[in-house]
Design an enzyme around this catalytic site. Sequence first.
Site, PDB file in Angstrom:
ATOM      1  N   LYS A  19       3.513   7.203 -43.783  1.00  0.00           N
ATOM      2  CA  LYS A  19       2.646   7.051 -42.605  1.00  0.00           C
ATOM      3  C   LYS A  19       3.531   6.809 -41.395  1.00  0.00           C
ATOM      4  CE  LYS A  19      -0.197   3.143 -41.085  1.00  0.00           C
ATOM      5  NZ  LYS A  19      -1.242   2.190 -41.547  1.00  0.00           N
ATOM      6  N   GLY A  49      -1.709  -3.006 -44.578  1.00  0.00           N
ATOM      7  CA  GLY A  49      -0.865  -4.198 -44.477  1.00  0.00           C
ATOM      8  C   GLY A  49      -0.786  -4.685 -43.049  1.00  0.00           C
ATOM      9  N   ASP A  61      -0.944   7.130 -37.814  1.00  0.00           N
ATOM     10  CA  ASP A  61      -1.831   6.022 -37.420  1.00  0.00           C
ATOM     11  C   ASP A  61      -1.681   5.785 -35.924  1.00  0.00           C
ATOM     12  OD1 ASP A  61      -3.320   3.716 -37.136  1.00  0.00           O
ATOM     13  OD2 ASP A  61      -2.165   2.517 -38.580  1.00  0.00           O
ATOM     14  N   LYS A 106      -8.194  -3.938 -45.213  1.00  0.00           N
ATOM     15  CA  LYS A 106      -7.238  -5.030 -45.021  1.00  0.00           C
ATOM     16  C   LYS A 106      -7.981  -6.333 -45.296  1.00  0.00           C
ATOM     17  CE  LYS A 106      -4.251  -2.793 -41.644  1.00  0.00           C
ATOM     18  NZ  LYS A 106      -3.884  -2.712 -40.232  1.00  0.00           N
ATOM     19  N   GLU A 143      -5.309   8.009 -38.872  1.00  0.00           N
ATOM     20  CA  GLU A 143      -5.921   6.676 -38.939  1.00  0.00           C
ATOM     21  C   GLU A 143      -6.276   6.170 -37.547  1.00  0.00           C
ATOM     22  OE1 GLU A 143      -3.442   4.085 -41.274  1.00  0.00           O
ATOM     23  OE2 GLU A 143      -4.547   2.291 -40.711  1.00  0.00           O
ATOM     24  N   ASP A 197      -9.734   2.078 -39.686  1.00  0.00           N
ATOM     25  CA  ASP A 197      -9.061   0.792 -39.913  1.00  0.00           C
ATOM     26  C   ASP A 197      -9.746  -0.259 -39.023  1.00  0.00           C
ATOM     27  OD1 ASP A 197      -7.320  -1.423 -39.871  1.00  0.00           O
ATOM     28  OD2 ASP A 197      -5.496  -0.274 -39.556  1.00  0.00           O
TER      29      ASP A 197
HETATM   30  O1  OSB Z   1      -2.624  -0.405 -38.248  1.00  0.00           O
HETATM   31  O2  OSB Z   1      -2.021  -0.444 -40.257  1.00  0.00           O
HETATM   32  C1  OSB Z   1      -1.896  -0.860 -39.100  1.00  0.00           C
HETATM   33  C2  OSB Z   1       1.084  -3.260 -38.913  1.00  0.00           C
HETATM   34  C3  OSB Z   1       0.638  -4.142 -37.945  1.00  0.00           C
HETATM   35  C4  OSB Z   1      -0.575  -3.916 -37.353  1.00  0.00           C
HETATM   36  C5  OSB Z   1      -1.367  -2.838 -37.725  1.00  0.00           C
HETATM   37  C6  OSB Z   1      -0.938  -1.972 -38.707  1.00  0.00           C
HETATM   38  C7  OSB Z   1       0.328  -2.165 -39.289  1.00  0.00           C
HETATM   39  C8  OSB Z   1       0.910  -1.267 -40.254  1.00  0.00           C
HETATM   40  C9  OSB Z   1       1.998  -1.825 -41.133  1.00  0.00           C
HETATM   41  O3  OSB Z   1       0.679  -0.085 -40.325  1.00  0.00           O
HETATM   42  C10 OSB Z   1       1.582  -2.037 -42.519  1.00  0.00           C
HETATM   43  C11 OSB Z   1       2.623  -2.809 -43.283  1.00  0.00           C
HETATM   44  O4  OSB Z   1       3.643  -2.236 -43.621  1.00  0.00           O
HETATM   45  O5  OSB Z   1       2.405  -4.019 -43.542  1.00  0.00           O
HETATM   46 MG    MG Z   2      -3.873   1.096 -39.066  1.00  0.00          MG
END
Ligand code: OSB
Ligand code: MG
Length: 373
Positions: free
Chosen positions: A162, A291, A189, A263, A214, A239
């Site tokens: 991603k 995450g 994303d 999440k 995303e 998301d």
């Molecule tokens: O949008 O998924 C997201 C990290 C911080 C805030 C938002 C996002 C993210 C990530 C990282 O995409 C996911 C990870 O590696 O923990």
């Molecule tokens: Mg995201």
Amino acid sequence: MKIERIVLRQLRMPLVHFFETSFSRTYERNIIIVEVVSEGVSGWGEITAGEHPFYNEEWTAAAWTIAHDYVAPRVAGKALSSAEDVYPLTKHIRGHNMARGGVEAAVWDLQARLHGNPLWKEIGGGARQEIPCGVSIGIQNSIEELIGKIETELAAGYQRIKMKMKPGWDVDVIRRVRERFPKTPLMADANSAYTLGDAGLLKQLDAFGLTMIEQPLAHDDIIDHAELQAQLVTPICLDECIRTAHHAEQAIRLKAGRIVNIKLGRIGGFGEAKRLHDVCQAAGIPVWCGGMLEAGIGRAHNIALATLPNFTMPGDVSASKRYWKRDIIEPEVETTAHGTIVVRDEPGFGYAIDHDFMRHVTVREETVSANAA
Ligand code: OSB
Ligand code: MG
């Protein structure tokens, strides 16, 4: 299960590499760890809010206040029949799902330990013994650096890549990455960086065979996503805008996306995450575990969550060493050569806490005790 006290600890942990999204660049995390205590047993949770209110409305300082002044007092001293009770006990706190969810998840971990069960079993998971892993790679200083990072992660075995995108780091970057990696499952994303007026630009991404895009549109929008999805071949994954199971029902009804990122924090804990999972499963919408740059406790909770049956796509939960020089759990989260994490069978979240190291990175600590009156 009577909750005798709740201890909040704020940790300060530098990332091994900055992480840049469309909304900001993060060098260091300030994470709140929740310890809930009953019958001499501790359960552990992590509040996944960022350092600034840019992903959603939450951030470390506010999450501390909400957890300390509102969530913990509603849970401490209560005799709970199940961890399921925590979500309704805190439901009249509007928003702040991460602060609520960190406490809720700690109570699930406690309940699992009191029952002698691994957390994945306690929440009704266990559909798989290994969870498939992807990586989320932030915006880099150059396309060459991004390509180098993707090479490293693919060599480590990760199953999908991603990329973060934003205006000015989108079509040309993704085209270059696709040319270099013609067969790799790729996704992007945008973290809400576009509007429906950008539909023309986003349609260009259909040429690159992305598994999904995303949250391209506003953090609180469902209706425009439905309009955009109707114009795109690429599936939209939601998301930010899915904060309750009910939001997912509405998004599915409107055809606003074809995939959902779950999440644990954004949704307020395991209880609502399971309801969201079930709503999506019933509608034939696959989910995967997102995450928030978690330390080991949050990471381990994500692994448990991803054993629910409808988590059929690789998630963003990856090895501790991608984020931390040293994690707060032992062993660290590690991945196999085929890009999976093996689910552990120990009671609770399945890893030991490195208390010495956690103390070393703790910058703030407060306890909320059950009120004797
Ligand atoms: O949008 O998924 C997201 C990290 C911080 C805030 C938002 C996002 C993210 C990530 C990282 O995409 C996911 C990870 O590696 O923990
Ligand atoms: Mg995201």
